[in-house]
Design a protein around this motif. Structure first.
Motif, PDB file in Angstrom:
ATOM      1  N   PRO A   9       0.816  -1.223   0.000  1.00  0.00           N
ATOM      2  CA  PRO A   9       0.000   0.000   0.000  1.00  0.00           C
ATOM      3  C   PRO A   9       0.849   1.273   0.000  1.00  0.00           C
ATOM      4  CG  PRO A   9      -0.675  -1.471   1.785  1.00  0.00           C
ATOM      5  CD  PRO A   9       0.556  -2.048   1.164  1.00  0.00           C
ATOM      6  N   LEU A  10       1.951   1.248   0.732  1.00  0.00           N
ATOM      7  CA  LEU A  10       2.833   2.416   0.790  1.00  0.00           C
ATOM      8  C   LEU A  10       3.514   2.644  -0.560  1.00  0.00           C
ATOM      9  CD1 LEU A  10       3.672   4.506   2.894  1.00  0.00           C
ATOM     10  CD2 LEU A  10       5.574   3.021   3.499  1.00  0.00           C
ATOM     11  N   LEU A  13       0.881   4.130  -2.966  1.00  0.00           N
ATOM     12  CA  LEU A  13       0.646   5.539  -2.649  1.00  0.00           C
ATOM     13  C   LEU A  13       1.763   6.408  -3.213  1.00  0.00           C
ATOM     14  CD1 LEU A  13      -0.973   7.696  -0.848  1.00  0.00           C
ATOM     15  CD2 LEU A  13       0.880   7.301   0.776  1.00  0.00           C
ATOM     16  N   ALA A  34      -3.711  -2.553  -2.433  1.00  0.00           N
ATOM     17  CA  ALA A  34      -3.990  -1.375  -1.604  1.00  0.00           C
ATOM     18  C   ALA A  34      -5.451  -1.384  -1.143  1.00  0.00           C
ATOM     19  CB  ALA A  34      -3.673  -0.098  -2.369  1.00  0.00           C
ATOM     20  N   TYR A  75       1.157   7.056  10.232  1.00  0.00           N
ATOM     21  CA  TYR A  75       0.793   6.956   8.820  1.00  0.00           C
ATOM     22  C   TYR A  75      -0.421   7.827   8.501  1.00  0.00           C
ATOM     23  CZ  TYR A  75       3.994   3.014   8.582  1.00  0.00           C
ATOM     24  OH  TYR A  75       5.111   2.229   8.621  1.00  0.00           O
ATOM     25  N   LEU A  80      -1.833   1.873   5.338  1.00  0.00           N
ATOM     26  CA  LEU A  80      -0.452   1.925   4.877  1.00  0.00           C
ATOM     27  C   LEU A  80       0.489   1.150   5.788  1.00  0.00           C
ATOM     28  CD1 LEU A  80      -0.310   5.653   3.744  1.00  0.00           C
ATOM     29  CD2 LEU A  80      -0.624   3.608   2.322  1.00  0.00           C
TER      30      LEU A  80
END
Length: 191
Positions: A9-10, A13, A34, A75, A80
């Protein structure tokens, strides 16, 4: 590889933020991961909210450890910070009651957890929430007594706990130095 490292997910992003050129198949896969993590985080936050509310009614102040706290404190979005389980620290004399509260909320013992005995926490509990497997470990101390010396007695760690909001609900995390020490300790024992 990003998912294996719990970073999908990070990564997604940040790739979107910098408008990186990523093959469409990889972008679609990261988008799906994500979304999955967003839904898992929502399920986890819902379950944590239930536990915290029940604990408050009983006068129990559990401290959320590692990812469960960091996801909401550091976060920009909890999804994330993926995690395998949620760890909570309570006074030893409150642990059995917290385990009973978790059972009342549908958490059941994980059979294989009995083989992973530790003197720092009770055997893991788990429940299904929104299609996700949620695992909970109730700690009475941060580290196994055989692993290394304890940083401070649990009572002191709880006194140094710092408040934060979990979806608008009061929650607690270790003090900053204690949190850093706990995260650092886990970096040495996890892959």
């Amino acid at each position: 590889e990003a998912e294996r490292q719990r970073m999908a997910p990070l990564l997604y992003l940040n790739l979107r933020a910098c408008a990186a050129q990523v093959p469409q198949a990889a972008r679609d896969q990261l988008a799906a991961l994500a979304l999955r993590h967003r839904r898992a985080a929502a399920a986890r936050s819902h379950a944590l909210g239930q536990i915290l509310q029940a604990c408050a009614a009983e006068g129990i102040k559990p401290v959320l450890l590692k990812g469960a706290a960091l996801a909401h404190m550091v976060y920009p979005q909890p999804e994330l910070r993926p995690m395998r389980d949620v760890d909570m620290l309570v006074l030893p004399e409150q642990a059995a009651r917290l385990q009973a509260i978790a059972a009342e909320l549908g958490f059941q013992p994980v059979p294989e957890a009995e083989f992973m005995a530790s003197d720092k926490h009770f055997p893991a509990l788990a429940r299904e929430e929104g299609g996700f497997h949620l695992s909970l470990e109730i700690h009475t101390q941060l580290y196994d007594s055989l692993w290394r010396a304890q940083p401070a007695p649990t009572e002191v760690l709880l006194q140094r706990a710092r408040p934060f909001a979990l979806n608008g609900q009061p929650a607690w995390a270790l003090g900053l130095e204690d949190l850093l020490g706990d995260v650092y300790q886990h970096m040495g024992i996890e892959e």
